[in-house]
Motif scaffolding. Structure first.
Motif, PDB file in Angstrom:
ATOM      1  N   LEU A 124      11.908  31.625  57.612  1.00 11.95           N
ATOM      2  CA  LEU A 124      11.677  30.181  57.675  1.00 11.95           C
ATOM      3  C   LEU A 124      12.872  29.517  58.343  1.00 11.95           C
ATOM      4  CD1 LEU A 124       9.728  27.874  56.824  1.00 11.95           C
ATOM      5  CD2 LEU A 124      11.111  27.615  54.762  1.00 11.95           C
ATOM      6  N   LEU A 174       3.929  32.491  53.449  1.00 13.91           N
ATOM      7  CA  LEU A 174       4.896  31.619  52.772  1.00 13.91           C
ATOM      8  C   LEU A 174       4.324  31.033  51.492  1.00 13.91           C
ATOM      9  CD1 LEU A 174       6.443  29.725  55.823  1.00 13.91           C
ATOM     10  CD2 LEU A 174       7.592  31.390  54.351  1.00 13.91           C
ATOM     11  N   GLU A 220      14.040  25.771  60.782  1.00 15.97           N
ATOM     12  CA  GLU A 220      13.665  24.416  61.199  1.00 15.97           C
ATOM     13  C   GLU A 220      13.768  24.318  62.717  1.00 15.97           C
ATOM     14  OE1 GLU A 220      14.677  19.737  60.125  1.00 15.97           O
ATOM     15  OE2 GLU A 220      15.844  21.385  59.256  1.00 15.97           O
ATOM     16  N   VAL A 277      11.223  28.074  49.086  1.00 19.20           N
ATOM     17  CA  VAL A 277      10.175  27.358  49.808  1.00 19.20           C
ATOM     18  C   VAL A 277       9.537  26.364  48.842  1.00 19.20           C
ATOM     19  CG1 VAL A 277       8.052  27.564  51.120  1.00 19.20           C
ATOM     20  CG2 VAL A 277       9.754  29.387  51.235  1.00 19.20           C
ATOM     21  N   MET A 332       4.075  22.065  57.195  1.00 19.65           N
ATOM     22  CA  MET A 332       3.566  23.127  58.074  1.00 19.65           C
ATOM     23  C   MET A 332       2.051  23.101  58.138  1.00 19.65           C
ATOM     24  SD  MET A 332       6.073  26.314  57.085  1.00 19.65           S
ATOM     25  CE  MET A 332       5.323  27.367  58.329  1.00 19.65           C
ATOM     26  N   TYR A 371       8.935  23.117  60.521  1.00 17.71           N
ATOM     27  CA  TYR A 371       9.400  24.436  60.108  1.00 17.71           C
ATOM     28  C   TYR A 371       8.440  25.497  60.650  1.00 17.71           C
ATOM     29  CZ  TYR A 371      12.441  22.030  56.781  1.00 17.71           C
ATOM     30  OH  TYR A 371      13.402  21.242  56.217  1.00 17.71           O
ATOM     31  N   GLU A 372       9.007  26.648  60.986  1.00 18.15           N
ATOM     32  CA  GLU A 372       8.205  27.763  61.479  1.00 18.15           C
ATOM     33  C   GLU A 372       8.763  29.077  60.954  1.00 18.15           C
ATOM     34  OE1 GLU A 372       7.758  27.932  65.658  1.00 18.15           O
ATOM     35  OE2 GLU A 372       6.749  25.977  65.832  1.00 18.15           O
ATOM     36  N   SER A 373       7.951  30.100  61.042  1.00 15.38           N
ATOM     37  CA  SER A 373       8.378  31.464  60.723  1.00 15.38           C
ATOM     38  C   SER A 373       8.290  32.303  61.995  1.00 15.38           C
ATOM     39  CB  SER A 373       7.488  32.074  59.631  1.00 15.38           C
ATOM     40  OG  SER A 373       7.595  31.349  58.433  1.00 15.38           O
ATOM     41  N   VAL A 408       8.289  37.378  56.804  1.00 17.00           N
ATOM     42  CA  VAL A 408       8.342  37.008  55.383  1.00 17.00           C
ATOM     43  C   VAL A 408       8.363  38.256  54.506  1.00 17.00           C
ATOM     44  CG1 VAL A 408       7.166  35.760  53.532  1.00 17.00           C
ATOM     45  CG2 VAL A 408       7.187  34.818  55.846  1.00 17.00           C
TER      46      VAL A 408
END
Length: 1007
Positions: free
Chosen positions: A432, A513, A434, A586, A594, A440-442, A385
């Motif tokens: 970010l 995020l 899907e 976001v 999340m 959703y994840e980072s 991020v």
């Protein structure tokens, strides 16, 4: 001093300095016995006149015999200290081989209470030992003082005190000098004290110079060495450095020895046989414990793509820069050196002298290379991020330039490359993405997972074998320290699809995020403010990028003109924000999803942990009257933490990590990022504690830029030592005399006019040239160059001018940054008024840096303005014209003002010699008295020394001006004390009207 030293002189005990090889002065001719066997070398003709031989008194320092303790656990350290004690010289160590330990032991060995000076082997005079430590940083001084005090405590002796002089008065400094000891003082203060006679060079036992690689010919440290060695030929000069890569250029070793006024060099690289033997010559039974375990983390697919794209952009920018400045290109400008820590600095230093001649494109390319190199480092250190924020900020700056300037100026050329979209898109996807099923994840850094597994293995090992030391994690910067401390807090174990154990940091990434929307709002607000400030100024910049086909899309060069000039470049940059390259958005819905996933996983883990805790110990949780569990996190919970359970996270400090290792004695050392200096300190730590060595682990990304930087650092150091060894082997012995010294060889017959005509004064070549210099000017290199030119420098606290050349000529010296600030504050006009009031020929000297271009352009760029966030390097024509217009206004206000333009301090020294050719020498007393405000004095009765920046600041406050500011500075010593004054106190100092203005301005509410 003779080239030969009698045996009986060196027959004493103790840490005596042998001057056989380390002497910095020697006889030009040596008297010899005619009964010797070498008579064949002389002419047998008795009628021929013999060469006159002049003997100078020989002074030999003799230290008292005494036994001292040392803290040198390894053999090679003992040999290094013995070399430095035996003779003067320059010690060049490899990184991490005991820089501070050697210095502490050498200074302790030399800190005898007194030194006996023997004249020609007969007369003996005792002097108190006085050693000056030069060029030592503040944190190094603290550690050095602790080490010396510890050694003195081991000896149980009252050795010389260690004093650090910061802001003491002249009287206090004089008393400290008379007391003797080891003293650390700033070079500017010591130069003034030596020139003013507060301390005689003959009373100084020796100089110990830290960071010898930073000593330049024009520095104040070199000035001190010259002043010392000119008057003292018996004292020692010892210098030390651990940066062999800094010795560059033509014959760097010979140049450095000449500046330091020493003759010997001691080279101790890591591959030295004694060093290798000391670090590895232990029992092989423990050898496996002392091996550093390398843990290779594989970068993700997206990280590899971004890294390849960044390197391609650097290569394209470097190729384009070579095309624009072919006359400045050298062999260093190659992609092999892009991983060098000094890559950008060296390129910038090469083009700095011709900066005013570079095109807008060339300047922009230099800035772009710097930006891209920083992004390469950020890729492996920042989270996904934060890296996206970094890329998005660069992109926003370029779009701002297009919007404000229209079609005249485009952004960075590398954004026109196809690789730019790769960087932007993958940076956004890492932040970010899907995973499916609406989740959703980072992307997390692979090193985090490896660090979690390693810590878990260490804890398991400690549970089987308790009573071990703490765990030490080392990284590059305090930013990474903060990141790792948060990661350990949010770390959670889980199973992957194959049932393997892994660690995730979803809570940490969610926090990042959640902070992203606020960052976007703040960035937009800052951009809006900067646009309002710089909109009028940037409209005047009408330069255009001119690049080759390297920076093109669809084989169309960016500089190709269309019907609308610059429209293609504008379209390309705006296209970056179209479609997939838009900034990451976001919304609250994604964040809530999340957080729900993380909360469910956390509840399941907490439920399992709760069951296990209840089975092991039921009394951990207490029940309330209602039967439910209660938890009060607000109440502080203090508990004892065992040393075995401690985890230290520290950043690398190349000058104090060795002592830090000994203090905490860790059982496990994790190097989160590679560092060559710390790895060698770990080797020394394991060699010292060979019975119970620490386990060391090194984490790095396999095949990444991080690994290449580490390997290049080792290669550069090895090559530097190889060159120094070869140069030392071919280095000739150098002898000095009073007639053949370091000073400039100037033919005064070309400068001095000996004709007595037209009212001119007679001057001979042997007459003394004297210049009165303000003590604040010793921050510059000009006083040093004046001294080396043969001019006597007299330091004084003068009010009018900076240099008093003659009773008529007063010079106010201004470097370009100082000139700009003086115009802004209006201080220059006041200084000119004072010069015209007391001198016939007031002169303004505008001096440039010899390493930069002789032009105002580099100083009028955006980095000197309030808005330093813009990356556009185009010269700000408005500010440059403002400097020129203010100079014209100054000349209109003072038509008789003389202005001298000097390209460097070297040229200034030559100008001063020409100015003094037919002038009388200045009177020191008159120069001090002119312009002095008798109402403001110091405790000693002399004029005070003020900081000009705070004085300029307070004069901008309504009610305070150049006529009454001295009333304020007599009352308070800082701005902090001034703002605490009451209204009545301001009125009493400045009067009714001005006092109210100042008080109301300071206490006015912002909202």
């Amino acid at each position: 001093m003779s080239l030969f030293v009698d045996d009986d002189i060196n027959a004493h005990e103790g840490p005596t300095l042998s001057r056989e090889e380390g002497s910095s002065t020697s006889q030009l001719f040596v008297a010899r016995d005619h009964d010797d066997n070498d008579n064949d070398n002389y002419n047998d003709n008795d009628n021929e006149q013999s060469i006159p031989v002049r003997f100078e008194p020989e002074v030999t320092p003799i230290y008292p015999a005494r036994e001292i303790n040392s803290s040198l656990p390894l053999k090679y350290l003992q040999e290094i200290v013995e070399d430095l004690l035996s003779q003067d010289g320059l010690l060049i160590l490899g990184r991490g081989l005991g820089y501070e330990l050697v210095s502490a032991n050498v200074l302790h060995a030399l800190s005898s209470p007194f030194v006996s000076l023997q004249h020609n082997g007969q007369k003996s005079i005792e002097k108190k030992a006085l050693i000056f430590v030069l060029n030592c940083r503040e944190e190094e001084l603290l550690r050095l003082k602790e080490d010396i005090m510890e050694l003195q405590w081991l000896d149980d002796e009252n050795d010389l005190p260690f004093e650090v002089i910061t802001g003491e008065s002249q009287t206090i400094r004089k008393n400290l000098y008379l007391k003797g000891g080891i003293i650390s003082v700033s070079s500017r203060v010591l130069v003034v004290d030596l020139l003013s006679g507060l301390i005689s060079p003959d009373d100084v036992t020796g100089l110990y110079v830290f960071h010898a690689e930073k000593i330049r010919e024009t520095s104040n440290d070199a000035f001190i060495i010259n002043l010392y060695r000119d008057k003292n030929d018996w004292g020692f000069i010892k210098a030390i450095t651990d940066e062999p890569e800094s010795f560059t250029g033509f014959s760097p070793l010979e140049t450095k020895l000449r500046i330091l006024r020493v003759s010997n060099t001691f080279l101790w690289p890591r591959f030295h046989l004694d060093v290798t033997t000391s670090l590895t010559a232990k029992t092989k039974a423990r050898a496996t414990s002392r091996i550093v375990t390398e843990i290779h983390a594989k970068p993700t697919y997206k990280m590899n793509k971004i890294q390849q794209a960044l390197l391609s952009c650097v290569q394209a920018c470097l190729y384009e820069l070579k095309r624009h400045v072919p006359e400045l290109v050298n062999e260093y400008w190659d992609m092999e050196n892009v991983h060098d820590a000094d890559f950008v600095r060296i390129i910038r230093g090469t083009v700095e002298t011709q900066w005013h001649r570079l095109t807008y494109t060339a300047k922009q390319l230099v800035y772009d290379i710097s930006t891209l190199v920083e992004l390469i480092t950020d890729l492996v250190s920042l989270d996904s991020v934060s890296f996206h924020q970094r890329v998005d900020g660069i992109l926003s700056s370029n779009l701002k330039l297009v919007n404000n300037i229209g079609m005249h100026v485009t952004g960075s050329p590398w954004l026109s490359l196809p690789e730019a979209n790769t960087i932007i898109n993958y940076a956004k996807e890492r932040a970010l993405f899907e995973t499916g099923n609406g989740k959703y994840e980072s992307e997390e850094l692979p090193k985090w997972h490896e660090l979690g597994l390693l810590l878990d293995d260490i804890q398991h090992e400690k549970s089987l074998n308790p009573h071990q030391g703490p765990v030490l994690i080392m990284c590059n910067s305090p930013t990474t320290v903060k990141q790792l401390s948060q990661l350990l807090e949010f770390m959670r174990e889980e199973k992957d699809h194959f049932g393997r154990r892994r660690y995730t940091f979803k809570r940490f990434m969610l926090q990042k995020l959640q902070e992203l929307p606020d960052w976007i709002k703040l960035t937009e607000r800052v951009k809006q403010i900067n646009d309002e400030i710089n909109s009028e100024e940037q409209e005047e910049n009408k330069e255009e990028l001119s690049t080759s086909k390297t920076f093109s899309r669809n084989d169309q060069p960016t500089s190709k003109r269309r019907r609308t000039r610059g429209a293609s470049a504008t379209a390309r940059v705006e296209k970056l924000y179209a479609g997939d390259t838009k900034s990451l958005q976001v919304n609250d819905e994604i964040l809530e999803k999340m957080e729900e996933v993380i909360q469910v996983e956390s509840d399941e883990e907490n439920f399992e942990d709760q069951i296990e805790e209840e089975i092991e110990e039921v009394s951990v949780l207490e029940t309330s009257e209602g039967g439910g569990f209660f938890y009060t996190p607000e109440e502080p919970n203090f508990e004892f933490i065992s040393k075995d359970d401690e985890i230290f996270i520290e950043s690398y400090n190349e000058k104090s990590s060795d002592a830090f290792l000994q203090e905490i004695s860790p059982s496990h050392i994790i190097m989160y990022e590679p560092n060559i200096s710390f790895i060698r300190r770990v080797e020394s730590f394991q060699a010292i504690n060979h019975d119970n060595p620490a386990r060391a682990y090194l984490l790095f990304y396999e095949g990444s830029v991080e690994e290449q930087k580490f390997l290049l650092r080792i290669k550069k150091e090895k090559e530097a030592f190889t060159k120094l060894i070869r140069e030392k082997a071919n280095l000739s012995k150098r002898f000095e005399t009073a007639q053949d010294n370091y000073k400039f060889q100037i033919d005064r017959t070309r400068l001095v006019n000996t004709r007595i005509a037209g009212g001119a004064n007679f001057r001979s070549e042997s007459d003394e040239f004297r210049v009165v210099v303000d003590v604040r000017e010793f921050r510059s290199s000009l006083p040093n160059l004046l001294y080396r030119s043969g001019i006597t420098v007299v330091p004084c606290m003068i009010t009018v001018g900076d240099y008093i050349v003659s009773p008529k000529i007063c010079v106010e010296r201004k470097a370009i940054p100082d000139l700009i600030s003086s115009f802004k504050s209006g201080r220059l006009y006041t200084q000119c008024e004072q010069m015209f009031r007391y001198y016939e020929l007031p002169t303004l000297l505008i001096e440039f840096d010899e390493n930069k271009s002789f032009s105002l352009e580099p100083f009028s760029e955006s980095r000197y303005q309030r808005s330093s966030t813009t990356i556009n390097p185009t010269v700000n024509q408005a500010l440059q014209q403002s400097i020129q217009s203010k100079l014209l206004s100054l000349l209109i206000a003072f038509p008789k003002l003389k202005i001298i333009w000097s390209s460097s301090p070297y040229e200034t020294a030559q100008i001063f010699l020409k100015l003094k050719a037919n002038q009388e020498e200045p009177d020191v007393g008159m120069a001090i008295d002119k312009g002095v405000n008798k109402e403001v004095t110091t405790e000693d009765g002399g004029p005070p020394v003020f900081n000009e920046d705070p004085i300029d600041f307070i004069q901008n406050i309504p009610g305070i001006n150049s006529l009454n500011y001295h009333l304020i500075i007599q009352k308070v010593k800082s701005i902090e004390e001034m703002v605490k004054l009451t209204r009545d106190q301001f009125v009493q100092l400045l009067g009714e009207e001005n006092g109210k203005k100042v008080y109301n301005f300071i206490n006015q509410k912002i909202h």
